[in-house]
Design a protein around this motif. Structure first.
Motif, mmCIF file in Angstrom:
data_model
loop_
_atom_site.group_PDB
_atom_site.id
_atom_site.type_symbol
_atom_site.label_atom_id
_atom_site.label_comp_id
_atom_site.label_asym_id
_atom_site.label_seq_id
_atom_site.Cartn_x
_atom_site.Cartn_y
_atom_site.Cartn_z
ATOM 1 N N GLY A 53 44.347 110.832 37.045
ATOM 2 C CA GLY A 53 44.180 110.588 38.504
ATOM 3 C C GLY A 53 45.289 111.717 39.054
ATOM 4 N N GLY A 54 45.500 112.942 38.350
ATOM 5 C CA GLY A 54 46.516 113.879 39.068
ATOM 6 C C GLY A 54 48.061 113.428 38.695
ATOM 7 N N LEU A 55 48.214 112.265 38.026
ATOM 8 C CA LEU A 55 49.579 111.970 37.317
ATOM 9 C C LEU A 55 49.954 112.179 36.127
ATOM 10 N N GLY A 56 50.880 112.307 35.644
ATOM 11 C CA GLY A 56 51.324 112.071 34.293
ATOM 12 C C GLY A 56 52.415 111.361 33.815
ATOM 13 N N HIS A 57 52.468 110.886 32.826
ATOM 14 C CA HIS A 57 53.722 109.988 32.270
ATOM 15 C C HIS A 57 53.641 110.304 30.591
ATOM 16 N N ILE A 58 54.783 110.068 30.015
ATOM 17 C CA ILE A 58 54.846 109.813 28.701
ATOM 18 C C ILE A 58 54.839 108.373 28.068
ATOM 19 N N ARG A 59 53.964 108.050 27.066
ATOM 20 C CA ARG A 59 53.818 107.025 26.336
ATOM 21 C C ARG A 59 54.619 107.164 25.134
ATOM 22 N N ARG A 60 55.429 105.951 25.190
ATOM 23 C CA ARG A 60 56.501 105.831 23.784
ATOM 24 C C ARG A 60 55.761 104.595 23.000
ATOM 25 N N THR A 61 55.527 105.004 21.640
ATOM 26 C CA THR A 61 55.188 104.159 20.670
ATOM 27 C C THR A 61 56.180 103.859 19.546
ATOM 28 N N GLU A 62 56.820 102.633 19.391
ATOM 29 C CA GLU A 62 58.062 102.440 18.372
ATOM 30 C C GLU A 62 57.366 101.429 17.333
ATOM 31 N N ARG A 63 57.255 102.025 16.097
ATOM 32 C CA ARG A 63 56.648 101.121 14.871
ATOM 33 C C ARG A 63 57.756 100.655 14.245
ATOM 34 N N THR A 64 57.544 99.380 13.941
ATOM 35 C CA THR A 64 58.683 98.732 12.895
ATOM 36 C C THR A 64 57.831 97.988 12.162
ATOM 37 N N ALA A 65 58.486 97.278 11.018
ATOM 38 C CA ALA A 65 57.897 96.369 10.034
ATOM 39 C C ALA A 65 57.308 95.110 10.827
ATOM 40 N N GLY A 66 57.794 94.819 11.998
ATOM 41 C CA GLY A 66 57.304 93.753 12.850
ATOM 42 C C GLY A 66 56.245 93.817 13.766
ATOM 43 N N GLY A 67 55.670 95.101 13.783
ATOM 44 C CA GLY A 67 54.815 95.751 14.783
ATOM 45 C C GLY A 67 54.978 96.907 15.705
ATOM 46 N N SER A 68 54.111 97.050 16.585
ATOM 47 C CA SER A 68 54.524 98.292 17.550
ATOM 48 C C SER A 68 54.671 97.844 18.680
ATOM 49 N N ARG A 69 55.554 98.549 19.489
ATOM 50 C CA ARG A 69 56.022 98.284 20.875
ATOM 51 C C ARG A 69 55.552 99.479 21.545
ATOM 52 N N VAL A 70 54.793 99.566 22.744
ATOM 53 C CA VAL A 70 54.320 100.722 23.565
ATOM 54 C C VAL A 70 55.088 100.631 24.897
ATOM 55 N N SER A 71 55.918 101.640 25.334
ATOM 56 C CA SER A 71 56.177 101.796 26.777
ATOM 57 C C SER A 71 56.002 102.985 27.371
ATOM 58 N N GLU A 72 56.154 103.135 28.533
ATOM 59 C CA GLU A 72 55.879 104.422 29.195
ATOM 60 C C GLU A 72 56.927 104.820 30.198
ATOM 61 N N SER A 73 56.887 106.094 30.401
ATOM 62 C CA SER A 73 57.809 106.617 31.515
ATOM 63 C C SER A 73 57.302 106.411 32.840
ATOM 64 N N PRO A 74 58.068 106.676 33.873
ATOM 65 C CA PRO A 74 57.430 106.488 35.229
ATOM 66 C C PRO A 74 56.374 107.232 35.492
ATOM 67 N N TRP A 75 55.215 107.151 36.016
ATOM 68 C CA TRP A 75 54.025 107.957 36.389
ATOM 69 C C TRP A 75 54.770 109.058 37.434
ATOM 70 N N LEU A 76 54.527 110.360 37.299
ATOM 71 C CA LEU A 76 54.923 111.328 37.924
ATOM 72 C C LEU A 76 53.893 112.611 38.557
ATOM 73 N N ARG A 77 54.141 113.291 39.225
ATOM 74 C CA ARG A 77 53.420 114.364 39.569
ATOM 75 C C ARG A 77 53.153 115.276 38.351
ATOM 76 N N ASP A 78 51.925 115.892 38.206
ATOM 77 C CA ASP A 78 51.778 116.530 36.888
ATOM 78 C C ASP A 78 52.885 117.711 36.411
ATOM 79 N N ALA A 79 53.501 118.309 37.385
ATOM 80 C CA ALA A 79 54.483 119.541 36.913
ATOM 81 C C ALA A 79 55.475 118.688 36.637
ATOM 82 N N GLU A 80 55.982 117.484 37.245
ATOM 83 C CA GLU A 80 56.978 116.868 36.811
ATOM 84 C C GLU A 80 57.037 116.046 35.493
ATOM 85 N N ALA A 81 56.019 115.802 35.199
ATOM 86 C CA ALA A 81 55.597 114.922 33.883
ATOM 87 C C ALA A 81 55.707 115.923 32.802
ATOM 88 N N LYS A 82 55.183 117.242 32.857
ATOM 89 C CA LYS A 82 55.298 118.270 31.994
ATOM 90 C C LYS A 82 56.771 118.509 31.640
#
Length: 94
Positions: A53-82
């Motif tokens: 939708g014209g916005l960007g963000h970074i998705r982070r996936t942390e994998r451990t023996a106990g499973g995965s945890r997904v988090s994300e950065s704030p949603w930003l305008r495309d140029a700011e996300a890049k």
């Protein structure tokens, strides 16, 4: 073609004084999210530059023996996300 064509780059180590990204729990804000770039998935923590939708963000996936945890950065305008993505890759943000 280089190996990087098949797997993403490795982010450089975080530099002293790097910008702290405000990671939060991943929530489905859009029915469709496009992954525009990603880091190497051989590491325990991987990152994806996402767009929707014209916005960007970074998705982070942390994998451990106990499973995965997904988090994300704030949603930003495309140029700011890049810019945030480039800062993450260069070690200027984490």
């Amino acid at each position: 073609m280089s190996l990087e064509d098949f797997h993403g780059p490795h982010p450089k180590p975080a530099k002293e004084g790097h910008t702290k990204i405000d990671w939060s729990k991943s929530v489905r804000r859009s029915a469709f999210i496009r992954v525009r770039a990603h880091t190497c998935d051989h590491e325990p923590t991987t990152y994806e530059l996402c767009a929707a939708g014209g916005l960007g963000h970074i998705r982070r996936t942390e994998r451990t023996a106990g499973g995965s945890r997904v988090s994300e950065s704030p949603w930003l305008r495309d140029a700011e996300a890049k810019k945030l993505w480039n800062d993450l890759l260069e070690g200027d943000a984490r």
